[in-house]
Design an enzyme around this catalytic site. Structure first.
Site, short mmCIF file in Angstrom:
data_model
loop_
_atom_site.label_atom_id
_atom_site.label_comp_id
_atom_site.label_asym_id
_atom_site.label_seq_id
_atom_site.Cartn_x
_atom_site.Cartn_y
_atom_site.Cartn_z
NE ARG A 102 -3.83 0.62 1.92
CZ ARG A 102 -5.07 0.69 2.45
NH1 ARG A 102 -5.29 1.43 3.52
NH2 ARG A 102 -6.06 0.04 1.90
CG HIS A 129 -8.37 0.08 -2.85
ND1 HIS A 129 -7.61 -1.03 -2.52
CD2 HIS A 129 -8.99 0.46 -1.69
CE1 HIS A 129 -7.77 -1.30 -1.23
NE2 HIS A 129 -8.61 -0.42 -0.70
CD GLN A 132 -13.06 -1.75 -0.69
OE1 GLN A 132 -12.28 -1.73 0.25
NE2 GLN A 132 -14.30 -2.21 -0.57
CG ASP A 219 -13.36 6.70 -1.10
OD1 ASP A 219 -13.32 6.59 0.14
OD2 ASP A 219 -12.35 6.61 -1.83
CB CYS A 259 -13.70 1.56 -0.04
SG CYS A 259 -13.41 3.34 0.04
NE ARG A 287 -10.48 -5.11 0.56
CZ ARG A 287 -9.69 -4.13 1.01
NH1 ARG A 287 -10.22 -3.08 1.60
NH2 ARG A 287 -8.38 -4.17 0.85
N1 NVA Z 1 -9.80 6.92 -1.41
C1 NVA Z 1 -9.47 6.42 -0.11
C2 NVA Z 1 -9.74 4.96 -0.01
C3 NVA Z 1 -9.45 4.34 1.33
C4 NVA Z 1 -9.71 2.88 1.37
C5 NVA Z 1 -8.00 6.72 0.16
O1 NVA Z 1 -7.18 6.54 -0.75
O2 NVA Z 1 -7.67 7.13 1.27
N1 CP Z 2 -11.18 -0.01 2.40
C1 CP Z 2 -9.92 -0.12 2.83
O1 CP Z 2 -8.98 -0.38 2.09
O2 CP Z 2 -9.78 0.04 4.19
P1 CP Z 2 -8.43 0.22 5.00
O3 CP Z 2 -7.85 1.54 4.63
O4 CP Z 2 -8.86 0.15 6.44
O5 CP Z 2 -7.50 -0.90 4.63
#
Ligand code: NVA
Ligand code: CP
Length: 300
Positions: A102, A129, A132, A219, A259, A287
């Protein structure tokens, strides 16, 4: 399939195969029929951003499949002190059987795959992502029984989620509408791809986007890494909220997906969130199952 870097790399059949395996793994877990196809295997999990769902579902999933997972924070890894990703990839490939990462730049994930010699899984970048969206497709199919022909409307920021939903949903035969301010559209190349497929509508009108939708997705307005823009973004996205009033425009039995984490009172109201809590937490649960399917496909 050697990696999961973005959904654009997968064929529709490969996505369908993952969803089918995910359903099977969920069934096996419910009925005490789990197997250990990843016995002796180790997944490294590099996190340059926070996580609840991704971290815990990958870690628990590896354990359930008979393997183990290592949580590797960039605060501890030499990556955080500037060791190049090319070197990290080649070193970790000697110890591990797969890496989930990540991070911010999609290029970093692509570089890990290029220089390493083990499967790489994108656990979220600023661009995509994919894990997800596999869980989202699994959840939508659970509730709606089919994917083909459904309309999903994404409301809000044209971010990593919007990008991956465009690709994943359209590859599964769905129609996608993205209702977003002009300054916050999804990736330009993905818009061109979706429009050329005749399956994507980009609109500034939440009403137009949500009309007759079978699934509404939203989101946060400020993603991880955009914390300093939060105040400006609250202004930019005013009106881009999923609420009781615009939900009336959707198809009866419209699902709501997010998400998570969610900001109640910003992109979604408390009332809509709680009315759809079962769908939202099934989505979060999935997930686990969808990622286990990915791990089995890549590492077994
Ligand atoms: N768009 C959000 C998704 C989190 C799962 C982010 O990148 O923070
Ligand atoms: N939706 C998602 O990826 O959640 P986290 O940021 O908690 O991993």
């Amino acid at each position: 399939m050697k990696h999961l870097l973005k959904l654009g790399d997968l064929s529709s059949q490969e996505i369908m195969d993952i969803l089918n395996l995910a359903d099977q793994l969920k069934y096996e877990r419910r009925h005490g029929m789990e197997k250990k196809p990843l016995a002796g295997k180790t997944l490294g999990m590099i996190f340059q951003k926070s996580s609840t769902r991704t971290r815990v579902s990958f870690e628990a999933g590896m354990y359930q499949l008979g393997g183990q997972a290592l949580f590797l924070s960039n605060r501890d890894l030499q990556i955080g002190r500037g060791e190049p990703v090319q070197d990290t990839a080649r070193v970790l490939s000697r110890y591990l059987d797969g890496i989930m990462i990540r991070t911010f730049a999609q290029q970093e994930v692509e570089d890990l795959a290029r220089y390493g010699s083990i499967p790489i899984i994108n656990g979220l970048t600023d661009y995509a992502h994919p894990c997800q969206v596999l869980a989202d497709l699994m959840t939508i199919r659970e509730y709606k029984k089919v994917l083909k022909g459904l309309k999903l409307c994404f409301v809000g920021d044209g971010n990593n989620m919007a990008n991956s939903l465009i690709v994943g949903c359209i590859k599964m035969g769905m129609q996608v509408a993205v209702a977003c301010p002009a300054a916050h559209r999804p990736d330009r190349q993905l818009i061109e791809w979706g429009e050329a497929a005749g399956a994507l509508l980009i609109t500034e009108s939440v009403e137009e986007g949500m009309r007759d939708a079978d699934v509404v997705y939203t989101d946060v307005w400020a993603s991880m890494g955009q914390e300093s823009e939060a105040a400006q973004r609250r202004k930019d996205f005013e009106g881009y909220q999923v609420n009781e009033s615009n939900m009336r425009l959707t198809h009866p039995n419209c699902m709501v997906q997010h998400c998570l984490p969610a900001h109640r009172g910003e992109e979604i109201t408390e009332g809509v969130f709680e009315a759809h809590a079962n769908e939202l937490f099934d989505e979060a649960e999935n997930r686990l199952h969808a990622q286990k399917a990915v791990l089995v496909k890549l590492m077994a």
